[in-house]
Design an enzyme around this catalytic site. Sequence first.
Site, PDB file in Angstrom:
ATOM      1  N   LEU A  78       0.870  -1.284  -0.175  1.00 52.16           N
ATOM      2  CA  LEU A  78      -0.081  -0.052   0.205  1.00 52.16           C
ATOM      3  C   LEU A  78       0.709   1.195  -0.043  1.00 52.16           C
ATOM      4  O   LEU A  78       0.717   2.038   1.039  1.00 52.16           O
ATOM      5  CB  LEU A  78      -0.916  -0.147   1.335  1.00 52.16           C
ATOM      6  CG  LEU A  78      -2.352   0.960   1.183  1.00 52.16           C
ATOM      7  CD1 LEU A  78      -2.999   0.269  -0.125  1.00 52.16           C
ATOM      8  CD2 LEU A  78      -3.044   1.023   2.439  1.00 52.16           C
ATOM      9  N   ARG A 138       2.470   4.627  -2.659  1.00 52.12           N
ATOM     10  CA  ARG A 138       1.555   5.473  -3.631  1.00 52.12           C
ATOM     11  C   ARG A 138       0.728   4.845  -4.560  1.00 52.12           C
ATOM     12  O   ARG A 138      -0.492   5.091  -4.777  1.00 52.12           O
ATOM     13  CB  ARG A 138       2.630   6.213  -4.164  1.00 52.12           C
ATOM     14  CG  ARG A 138       3.269   7.362  -3.050  1.00 52.12           C
ATOM     15  CD  ARG A 138       4.188   8.308  -3.884  1.00 52.12           C
ATOM     16  NE  ARG A 138       4.977   7.502  -4.627  1.00 52.12           N
ATOM     17  CZ  ARG A 138       6.032   6.850  -4.738  1.00 52.12           C
ATOM     18  NH1 ARG A 138       6.761   7.068  -3.449  1.00 52.12           N
ATOM     19  NH2 ARG A 138       6.908   6.389  -5.514  1.00 52.12           N
ATOM     20  N   SER A 172       1.071  -5.244   3.923  1.00 53.57           N
ATOM     21  CA  SER A 172       2.059  -4.460   3.657  1.00 53.57           C
ATOM     22  C   SER A 172       3.325  -4.681   4.732  1.00 53.57           C
ATOM     23  O   SER A 172       2.836  -5.400   6.052  1.00 53.57           O
ATOM     24  CB  SER A 172       1.794  -2.798   3.838  1.00 53.57           C
ATOM     25  OG  SER A 172       2.869  -2.099   3.358  1.00 53.57           O
ATOM     26  N   ARG A 173       4.515  -4.452   4.613  1.00 55.74           N
ATOM     27  CA  ARG A 173       5.510  -4.694   5.511  1.00 55.74           C
ATOM     28  C   ARG A 173       5.102  -4.042   6.858  1.00 55.74           C
ATOM     29  O   ARG A 173       5.366  -4.273   8.033  1.00 55.74           O
ATOM     30  CB  ARG A 173       6.943  -4.219   4.980  1.00 55.74           C
ATOM     31  CG  ARG A 173       7.433  -5.025   4.068  1.00 55.74           C
ATOM     32  CD  ARG A 173       8.646  -4.577   3.376  1.00 55.74           C
ATOM     33  NE  ARG A 173       8.723  -3.450   2.914  1.00 55.74           N
ATOM     34  CZ  ARG A 173       9.731  -2.661   2.112  1.00 55.74           C
ATOM     35  NH1 ARG A 173      10.715  -3.258   2.148  1.00 55.74           N
ATOM     36  NH2 ARG A 173       9.323  -1.593   1.454  1.00 55.74           N
ATOM     37  N   ILE A 189       0.675  -5.483 -11.574  1.00 52.91           N
ATOM     38  CA  ILE A 189       1.330  -4.458 -12.427  1.00 52.91           C
ATOM     39  C   ILE A 189       2.759  -4.204 -11.707  1.00 52.91           C
ATOM     40  O   ILE A 189       3.251  -2.896 -11.796  1.00 52.91           O
ATOM     41  CB  ILE A 189       0.728  -3.454 -12.284  1.00 52.91           C
ATOM     42  CG1 ILE A 189      -0.090  -2.827 -10.899  1.00 52.91           C
ATOM     43  CG2 ILE A 189      -0.473  -3.462 -13.445  1.00 52.91           C
ATOM     44  CD1 ILE A 189       0.744  -2.352  -9.922  1.00 52.91           C
ATOM     45  N   ARG A 234       6.221  -6.391 -10.519  1.00 58.63           N
ATOM     46  CA  ARG A 234       7.242  -6.977 -10.803  1.00 58.63           C
ATOM     47  C   ARG A 234       7.067  -8.330 -11.130  1.00 58.63           C
ATOM     48  O   ARG A 234       6.348  -9.069 -10.247  1.00 58.63           O
ATOM     49  CB  ARG A 234       8.652  -6.791  -9.988  1.00 58.63           C
ATOM     50  CG  ARG A 234       9.243  -5.286 -10.035  1.00 58.63           C
ATOM     51  CD  ARG A 234       9.723  -5.025 -11.501  1.00 58.63           C
ATOM     52  NE  ARG A 234      10.576  -3.970 -11.196  1.00 58.63           N
ATOM     53  CZ  ARG A 234      10.041  -2.737 -11.850  1.00 58.63           C
ATOM     54  NH1 ARG A 234       8.721  -2.713 -12.141  1.00 58.63           N
ATOM     55  NH2 ARG A 234      10.864  -1.359 -11.759  1.00 58.63           N
ATOM     56  N   GLU A 269      10.150 -11.811 -18.970  1.00 62.78           N
ATOM     57  CA  GLU A 269      10.204 -10.477 -19.789  1.00 62.78           C
ATOM     58  C   GLU A 269      11.480 -10.389 -20.407  1.00 62.78           C
ATOM     59  O   GLU A 269      12.373 -10.606 -19.648  1.00 62.78           O
ATOM     60  CB  GLU A 269       9.952  -9.214 -19.011  1.00 62.78           C
ATOM     61  CG  GLU A 269       9.084  -9.222 -18.082  1.00 62.78           C
ATOM     62  CD  GLU A 269       8.830  -8.084 -17.577  1.00 62.78           C
ATOM     63  OE1 GLU A 269       9.492  -7.141 -17.580  1.00 62.78           O
ATOM     64  OE2 GLU A 269       7.699  -8.047 -16.674  1.00 62.78           O
ATOM     65  N   HIS A 327       4.425  -5.052 -20.170  1.00 66.20           N
ATOM     66  CA  HIS A 327       5.136  -4.310 -19.118  1.00 66.20           C
ATOM     67  C   HIS A 327       5.196  -2.760 -19.482  1.00 66.20           C
ATOM     68  O   HIS A 327       6.066  -2.355 -19.719  1.00 66.20           O
ATOM     69  CB  HIS A 327       6.704  -4.658 -18.878  1.00 66.20           C
ATOM     70  CG  HIS A 327       7.157  -4.026 -17.657  1.00 66.20           C
ATOM     71  ND1 HIS A 327       8.346  -4.643 -16.930  1.00 66.20           N
ATOM     72  CD2 HIS A 327       6.697  -3.042 -16.940  1.00 66.20           C
ATOM     73  CE1 HIS A 327       8.519  -4.150 -15.768  1.00 66.20           C
ATOM     74  NE2 HIS A 327       7.844  -3.004 -15.765  1.00 66.20           N
TER      75      HIS A 327
END
Length: 308
Positions: free
Chosen positions: A148, A150, A170-171, A226, A228, A257, A275
């Site tokens: 979470l 930006r 999230s961490r 979206i 990696r 990729e 990508h």
Amino acid sequence: MKPVLLVTIALKPPFIADLEKTFDVVYAPDAPVAALGARCADIAIVLTNGVSGLSAADMDLLPALRLVSAMGAGYENIDIAYARSRGIVVSNGAGTNDDNVADHALALLLATVRRIPVLDRATRNGIWRDALPLDPSVSGKRAGIIGLGRIGEKIARRIGAFDCEIGYYSRTRRDHSPYRYFADLVSLAEWSDFLVVATPGGASTRHMVNADVLRALGPRGFLVNIARGSVVDTAALASALGAGTVAGAGLDVYESEPDAPVALLGFEQVVLTPHLAGRSPEALQASIDLFIDNARRHLAGEAVSTPL
């Protein structure tokens, strides 16, 4: 004399022309640093991205290097610790393409859940709706966001506009976030109808979305990535799709990729894009402008606006 800039990523001619107004540009998106020969001695700045990165060995070939900048937000393959040890400043393009990436995440979610590519092909082949299966709604569901930051925040707001309940992993817990926090990823996946990956890449997040997470997401759950490609275990995803233990996936990034993920190509419930979530004329121009501003600041002895 203009400072010498090495560009290690592919850019369209108008953006290179913008850079040439300020820099002596060495444009080498397909060449290793070691192949640049005598030019290495003069290179003061490198423009790269998180995927291409810049290694410690590359930096050792650039004795005049003072600034390394990632074009986008990602920087996982830039050796930041080594750069700092040499007094090299590292920056990124944070904030320049967040909206674009969030928009694309929503587009992938809608296209995957509502099977837009499949329906487009069916329509072109003369197949009417009565012969097609019904696809689930997006509105009113539960969406889990992995990361979470930006971009994750912007994705959450967009999906929230569809009256979806939002949860996140999230961490660190965001104390002021209105969204539900999950302390572990499997629990978030079990709760979610849609799971959206928006966490940074790198060793710490490699295969974070694995067989256990996909099993928890379940046969009516959809995955969107979206972030990696390394975050999602491609083999585990292919196995889950084949077994019907997940409903579908929309991927802008994947481990293979720039080659397409062969293991996923046979599934019509998978939507793939190459990508480009963060790419648009507006976003790329903003990234170039921020890079030029950061470089000018650094060369003037000022702090860059997006340091790492």
